[in-house]
Scaffold this motif. Structure first.
Motif, short mmCIF file in Angstrom:
data_model
loop_
_atom_site.label_atom_id
_atom_site.label_comp_id
_atom_site.label_asym_id
_atom_site.label_seq_id
_atom_site.Cartn_x
_atom_site.Cartn_y
_atom_site.Cartn_z
N LEU A 1 0.81 -1.21 -0.18
CA LEU A 1 0.10 0.03 0.05
C LEU A 1 0.95 1.14 0.28
CD1 LEU A 1 -2.81 1.34 0.05
CD2 LEU A 1 -2.59 1.25 2.64
N ALA A 2 2.06 1.18 0.90
CA ALA A 2 2.93 2.27 0.77
C ALA A 2 3.45 2.74 -0.80
CB ALA A 2 3.99 2.18 1.71
N GLU A 3 3.84 1.48 -1.20
CA GLU A 3 4.12 1.94 -2.59
C GLU A 3 3.24 2.39 -3.49
OE1 GLU A 3 6.23 -1.87 -3.53
OE2 GLU A 3 7.92 -1.45 -2.53
N VAL A 4 1.96 1.64 -3.30
CA VAL A 4 0.91 2.31 -4.43
C VAL A 4 0.60 3.73 -4.19
CG1 VAL A 4 -1.56 2.06 -4.80
CG2 VAL A 4 -0.37 -0.06 -4.55
N ARG A 5 0.60 4.33 -2.80
CA ARG A 5 0.09 5.42 -2.75
C ARG A 5 1.34 6.68 -2.86
NH1 ARG A 5 -3.50 4.95 2.56
NH2 ARG A 5 -5.40 4.47 1.35
N MET A 6 2.61 6.13 -2.82
CA MET A 6 3.67 7.06 -3.08
C MET A 6 3.81 7.35 -4.63
SD MET A 6 5.48 8.19 -0.37
CE MET A 6 6.97 8.35 -0.57
N ARG A 7 3.62 6.21 -5.26
CA ARG A 7 3.52 6.04 -6.62
C ARG A 7 2.38 6.80 -7.32
NH1 ARG A 7 2.53 1.20 -7.77
NH2 ARG A 7 4.74 0.47 -7.19
N ALA A 8 1.44 6.77 -6.78
CA ALA A 8 -0.04 7.58 -7.20
C ALA A 8 0.34 9.21 -6.90
CB ALA A 8 -1.20 6.94 -6.39
N ALA A 9 1.09 9.33 -5.75
CA ALA A 9 1.18 10.82 -5.38
C ALA A 9 2.41 11.24 -6.33
CB ALA A 9 1.56 11.03 -3.95
N GLY A 10 3.20 10.53 -7.08
CA GLY A 10 4.16 10.87 -7.78
C GLY A 10 5.62 11.17 -6.91
N LEU A 11 5.84 10.43 -5.95
CA LEU A 11 6.89 10.43 -5.08
C LEU A 11 7.62 9.37 -4.93
CD1 LEU A 11 5.13 11.93 -1.94
CD2 LEU A 11 6.55 13.17 -3.76
N ASP A 12 8.70 9.22 -5.00
CA ASP A 12 9.82 8.11 -4.86
C ASP A 12 9.97 7.66 -3.38
OD1 ASP A 12 10.69 8.57 -7.48
OD2 ASP A 12 12.50 9.81 -7.00
N MET A 13 9.73 6.19 -3.72
CA MET A 13 9.66 5.29 -2.25
C MET A 13 11.04 5.45 -1.65
SD MET A 13 7.59 3.59 -0.57
CE MET A 13 7.65 2.17 0.77
N PRO A 14 11.27 6.08 -0.43
CA PRO A 14 12.54 6.10 0.05
C PRO A 14 13.11 4.52 0.20
CG PRO A 14 11.09 7.32 1.41
CD PRO A 14 10.22 6.62 0.35
N ALA A 15 14.51 4.61 0.20
CA ALA A 15 15.00 3.14 0.16
C ALA A 15 15.01 2.56 1.51
CB ALA A 15 16.69 3.37 -0.04
N THR A 16 14.83 3.44 2.56
CA THR A 16 14.58 2.68 3.98
C THR A 16 13.20 2.97 4.22
OG1 THR A 16 16.82 3.23 4.55
CG2 THR A 16 15.34 2.90 6.22
N ALA A 17 12.45 1.90 4.34
CA ALA A 17 11.07 2.20 4.94
C ALA A 17 10.68 1.13 5.74
CB ALA A 17 10.06 1.80 3.74
N VAL A 18 10.03 1.49 6.98
CA VAL A 18 9.47 0.47 8.03
C VAL A 18 7.78 0.84 7.94
CG1 VAL A 18 9.30 0.26 10.57
CG2 VAL A 18 11.35 1.07 9.50
N THR A 19 7.34 -0.49 7.22
CA THR A 19 5.90 -0.47 7.27
C THR A 19 5.17 -1.45 8.26
OG1 THR A 19 6.45 -2.40 5.70
CG2 THR A 19 6.33 0.04 4.83
N ALA A 20 4.05 -1.50 8.07
CA ALA A 20 3.35 -2.15 9.12
C ALA A 20 3.89 -3.66 9.27
CB ALA A 20 1.70 -2.53 8.60
N GLU A 21 4.25 -4.43 8.37
CA GLU A 21 4.68 -5.73 8.54
C GLU A 21 6.30 -5.77 9.23
OE1 GLU A 21 4.38 -5.49 4.16
OE2 GLU A 21 4.35 -4.22 5.93
N SER A 22 6.80 -4.57 9.20
CA SER A 22 8.12 -4.77 9.84
C SER A 22 8.01 -4.47 11.37
CB SER A 22 8.90 -3.36 9.34
OG SER A 22 8.88 -3.26 7.84
N VAL A 23 6.92 -4.35 11.99
CA VAL A 23 7.16 -4.29 13.37
C VAL A 23 6.14 -4.96 14.08
CG1 VAL A 23 7.52 -1.65 12.99
CG2 VAL A 23 5.31 -2.27 13.17
N THR A 24 6.16 -5.23 15.37
CA THR A 24 5.20 -6.05 16.29
C THR A 24 4.28 -4.99 16.81
OG1 THR A 24 6.64 -5.88 18.25
CG2 THR A 24 6.89 -7.74 16.55
N ARG A 25 4.57 -3.88 17.12
CA ARG A 25 3.69 -2.85 17.87
C ARG A 25 3.65 -1.81 16.85
NH1 ARG A 25 7.33 -4.90 21.21
NH2 ARG A 25 8.34 -2.89 21.15
N GLY A 26 2.24 -1.33 16.29
CA GLY A 26 2.16 -0.19 15.71
C GLY A 26 2.28 1.21 16.58
N LYS A 27 2.25 2.23 15.96
CA LYS A 27 1.78 3.43 16.52
C LYS A 27 0.65 3.63 17.39
CE LYS A 27 3.76 5.66 12.41
NZ LYS A 27 3.87 6.87 11.23
N PRO A 28 0.52 4.23 18.35
CA PRO A 28 1.73 5.07 19.04
C PRO A 28 2.77 4.70 19.84
CG PRO A 28 -0.35 4.85 20.44
CD PRO A 28 -0.48 3.90 19.34
#
Length: 233
Positions: free
Chosen positions: A126-153
Motif C-alpha cells: 500500500l505504501a508503494e501504491v500511494r507514493m507512486r500515485a502521488a508521484g513520489l519516490d519510495m525512500p530506500a529505507t521504509a518501516v511499514t506495518a509488517e516490519s513491526v510488532t507494535r504499531g503507532k503510538p
C-alpha cells in the motif's frame, strides 16, 4: 544541496524554527501524501456494513494500523485478519484523489537518500501504491506495518528506522500529522514537526507546517564525513 525557502507559506502561526539533524523520518498518509478521499471511502464502507460509528472510526483510526482499527470496531466473532486483508485490498486498488502535499517532492529530492526513511502504518504494498500515485519516490529505507510488532503510538517503528539509518534518536526529526504518530515520535525521543492542522493534544508545543513549500534544507558533512542537515521551517 539546498532547497530554497519560498517567500510565502500557509504555515499556521509558527515562528521560524531551525533544526540540525542527521536523519529525517516521515509518516506517509497526511504527511507526505493526501489520501483522505480513499481512506474515508474505505472506512465508510466498513462502518456502513456493520452499522458502526463512522465519525468515531475516522477520529481514532488515523495513523494507526488498519488491523488495530478492525480489531477495535468489528463485531465480536469477526475474522479480524480476513477483514483487514479485504480493506487493504480495497485501499490498494483505489488511488483516485491521492496527491502529494505541496513541496513534498522537492523536499525529498533535496535530502540525501541515506538520511531519509518512511515510517508508516500502511503495509509495504500500500505504501508503494500511494507514493507512486502521488508521484513520489519510495525512500530506500521504509518501516511499514509488517516490519513491526507494535504499531503507532508505540515508538518501535521510529526507533527501528533511526537504527537502520545509523542515527541516534536525539539526532532525528520526524514529520507527522496524526496523534498516534506524534505520540510515537515523542516517545522515541525524537524532535517532531507537525504537518497540517491536526495532531490534537499530542501536538501541543511542537513546531507546525502546513506543507513543505516553505522549508529550507541545507546538507553538509561533519569532519567525520557524516551528513548533517540544517532545516529552516
Amino acid at each position: 544541496m539546498s532547497l530554497p525557502a519560498s517567500t510565502e507559506t500557509n504555515t499556521p502561526s509558527v515562528e521560524a524554527t531551525a533544526l540540525s539533524v542527521r536523519a529525517v523520518l516521515f509518516d506517509m498518509d497526511g504527511t507526505l501524501v493526501d489520501s483522505t478521499a480513499v481512506v474515508e471511502q474505505v472506512w465508510g464502507e466498513f462502518a456502513a456494513r456493520y452499522g458502526l460509528d463512522y465519525a468515531e472510526i475516522l477520529r481514532t483510526s488515523h495513523g494507526v494500523q488498519a488491523r488495530d482499527t478492525v480489531r477495535r470496531f468489528a463485531p465480536a466473532g469477526s475474522d479480524v485478519e480476513a477483514l483487514t486483508a479485504e480493506l487493504g485490498q480495497m485501499e490498494r486498488t483505489r488511488t483516485e484523489g491521492v496527491v502529494a502535499l505541496a513541496g513534498a517532492e522537492a523536499f525529498l529530492r533535496a535530502l540525501p537518500a541515506d538520511v531519509v526513511a518512511l515510517v508508516t502504518s500502511a503495509d509495504r504494498v500500500l505504501a508503494e501504491v500511494r507514493m507512486r500515485a502521488a508521484g513520489l519516490d519510495m525512500p530506500a529505507t521504509a518501516v511499514t506495518a509488517e516490519s513491526v510488532t507494535r504499531g503507532k503510538p508505540d515508538p518501535e517503528g521510529y526507533l527501528a528506522a533511526a537504527a537502520l539509518l545509523g542515527a541516534e534518536p536525539a539526532d532525528v526529526v520526524v514529520f507527522e500529522d496524526a496523534p498516534a504518530g506524534i505520540a510515537a515520535a515523542r516517545a522515541a525521543g525524537m524532535r517532531t514537526v507537525v504537518v497540517g492542522d491536526g495532531g490534537g493534544q499530542a501536538a501541543e508545543g511542537l513546531p507546525r507546517i502546513a506543507d513543505y513549500s516553505g522549508i529550507s534544507a541545507v546538507v553538509s558533512q561533519d569532519a567525520d564525513g557524516r551528513p548533517r542537515i540544517e532545516l529552516s521551517l
